[in-house]
Design a protein around this motif. Structure first.
Motif, short mmCIF file in Angstrom:
data_model
loop_
_atom_site.label_atom_id
_atom_site.label_comp_id
_atom_site.label_asym_id
_atom_site.label_seq_id
_atom_site.Cartn_x
_atom_site.Cartn_y
_atom_site.Cartn_z
N VAL A 259 11.58 -8.52 2.85
CA VAL A 259 10.11 -8.45 3.84
C VAL A 259 8.60 -8.61 3.35
CG1 VAL A 259 10.91 -7.73 6.09
CG2 VAL A 259 10.52 -6.17 4.99
N ALA A 260 8.52 -8.56 2.00
CA ALA A 260 7.85 -8.16 1.09
C ALA A 260 5.87 -8.61 1.58
CB ALA A 260 7.87 -8.58 0.20
N HIS A 261 6.13 -10.34 1.56
CA HIS A 261 5.48 -11.02 2.62
C HIS A 261 4.97 -10.55 3.69
CE1 HIS A 261 8.96 -13.14 2.96
NE2 HIS A 261 8.37 -14.37 3.69
N TYR A 262 5.81 -9.86 4.70
CA TYR A 262 5.18 -9.86 6.31
C TYR A 262 4.53 -8.22 5.55
CZ TYR A 262 8.49 -13.91 7.64
OH TYR A 262 9.30 -14.52 7.47
N LEU A 263 5.14 -7.75 5.42
CA LEU A 263 4.30 -6.29 4.95
C LEU A 263 2.76 -6.58 4.39
CD1 LEU A 263 7.29 -3.97 3.72
CD2 LEU A 263 6.19 -4.13 5.60
N LYS A 264 2.61 -7.15 3.35
CA LYS A 264 1.90 -7.15 2.43
C LYS A 264 0.35 -8.15 3.70
CE LYS A 264 -0.19 -9.48 -1.93
NZ LYS A 264 -0.09 -9.85 -3.13
N ASN A 265 0.82 -9.31 4.83
CA ASN A 265 -0.11 -9.86 4.96
C ASN A 265 -0.51 -8.96 6.33
OD1 ASN A 265 2.30 -10.73 6.86
ND2 ASN A 265 2.21 -12.29 6.33
N GLY A 266 0.45 -8.04 6.90
CA GLY A 266 0.06 -6.93 7.57
C GLY A 266 0.66 -7.50 9.54
N SER A 267 2.06 -8.53 9.34
CA SER A 267 2.64 -9.04 10.59
C SER A 267 3.86 -7.96 10.56
CB SER A 267 3.87 -9.91 10.12
OG SER A 267 2.63 -11.41 9.29
N LEU A 268 4.11 -6.73 9.24
CA LEU A 268 4.89 -6.13 10.00
C LEU A 268 4.63 -4.86 8.79
CD1 LEU A 268 8.66 -7.34 9.43
CD2 LEU A 268 7.73 -6.87 11.64
N VAL A 269 4.92 -3.53 9.65
CA VAL A 269 4.64 -2.00 8.81
C VAL A 269 5.71 -1.45 8.24
CG1 VAL A 269 2.27 -2.13 9.61
CG2 VAL A 269 3.76 -1.20 10.48
#
Length: 310
Positions: A259-269
């Motif tokens: 999930v690294a790219h979701y964390l980076k773009n703010g889709s996930l926290v």
């Protein structure tokens, strides 16, 4: 010298008069005409002189022409033979050029085998970039949690979740990993109530990840417990759990790499600093690795580490 390979001897060239002769016969004629020797031509074609002579005779019968004048100790081309030789040579040159062209532009098939989550989150989205870098390569992605036999020649590169040190294979670390609690940002409008928050479970089985990563272990390490009234959903595919979290359906323990790219773009926290130790991602290939494999490993590592280093 022209080396023509893998011709089917059954291929026939047919004129409007239904006269048939084979490429074998034409090649035999060319070699005899070039060397003006049945013996030398037979050696080049790995035939007996008798077999070679038989082919020439069949060609002359099919054409109803005499191609050679046979004298006591030598042979010479007839006028018809000299005419045919020029065109046969040109024809075989064109055939060889066509084969060389096909070989030069032939795409190499490169197969990457990896776990489904890595395929979905890291290969498929970025595969067009890899294809642009290597237009001469045709990529195939094989997704499975199962162990594969790299010695079968079916796979060029494996990306697996494990501990490295694979016997009789080359392995190198792609990235270290841990499992963290993540959710959609709108679930954090107020502090998380760990006895009430909907939990999304994912487990791919102890045979694939023996470290027993689950919510029960995570809760125990924080002296918490899962309330019997909490909403819970269970998945056996990590990709499904990721989709559920992105849809805001609850909190999940997921691979930080996945999930690294979701964390980076703010889709996930990430909702807690606590992570559970997991296995790591490794490249696995045969010991005699080639440059293309090393280049693709470097590309994968660069894509991933840039995102993890946020």
């Amino acid at each position: 010298m022209y080396v023509i390979t893998e011709f089917d001897s059954s291929i026939k060239i047919t004129t409007n008069m239904q006269i048939q002769y084979s490429l074998e016969q034409l090649l035999a004629f060319q070699y005899v005409a070039e060397d003006l020797s049945f013996k030398k031509a037979a050696e080049r074609l790995h035939l007996t002189p008798t077999a070679l002579s038989h082919r020439i005779k069949k060609l002359e019968l099919a054409l109803e022409l005499k191609l050679f004048e046979r004298r006591t100790r030598k042979i010479i081309l007839t006028a018809e033979g000299e005419f045919l030789l020029k065109h046969v040579q040109a024809g075989f040159v064109q055939i060889q050029q066509a084969i060389d062209h096909l070989q030069a532009h032939k795409q190499r098939l490169f197969t990457i085998t990896t776990i489904p989550t890595y395929a979905t989150e890291w290969l498929i989205p970025y595969l067009p970039d890899l294809q642009r870098l290597y237009p001469e390569v045709m990529f195939r992605v094989h997704a499975s949690y199962d162990v594969v036999n790299m010695h079968t020649g079916q796979y060029d590169l494996a990306i697996r979740y494990g501990m490295g040190g694979y016997q009789d294979l080359r392995s190198s670390l792609l990235a270290k990993d841990e499992y963290i609690a993540v959710c959609h940002p709108f679930l954090l409008k107020e502090p998380v109530k760990w006895d009430a928050v909907p939990l999304i479970h994912f487990s791919w089985g102890d045979e694939y990840c023996p470290k027993r990563i689950n919510w029960q272990k995570w809760y125990q390490q924080q002296d918490l417990h899962i309330d019997s009234s909490q909403r819970q959903v269970f998945y056996n595919e990590e990709g499904h759990a990721i989709r559920a979290v992105l849809a805001g359906q609850g909190v999940a323990l997921l691979s930080k790499v996945a999930v690294a790219h979701y964390l980076k773009n703010g889709s996930l926290v990430q909702v807690s600093p606590l992570g559970l130790e997991a296995l790591d991602y490794y490249f696995v290939s045969l010991l005699n690795v080639d440059k293309l494999t090393l280049d693709i490993e470097a590309w994968c590592r660069e894509k991933l580490l840039k995102t993890l280093d946020r």
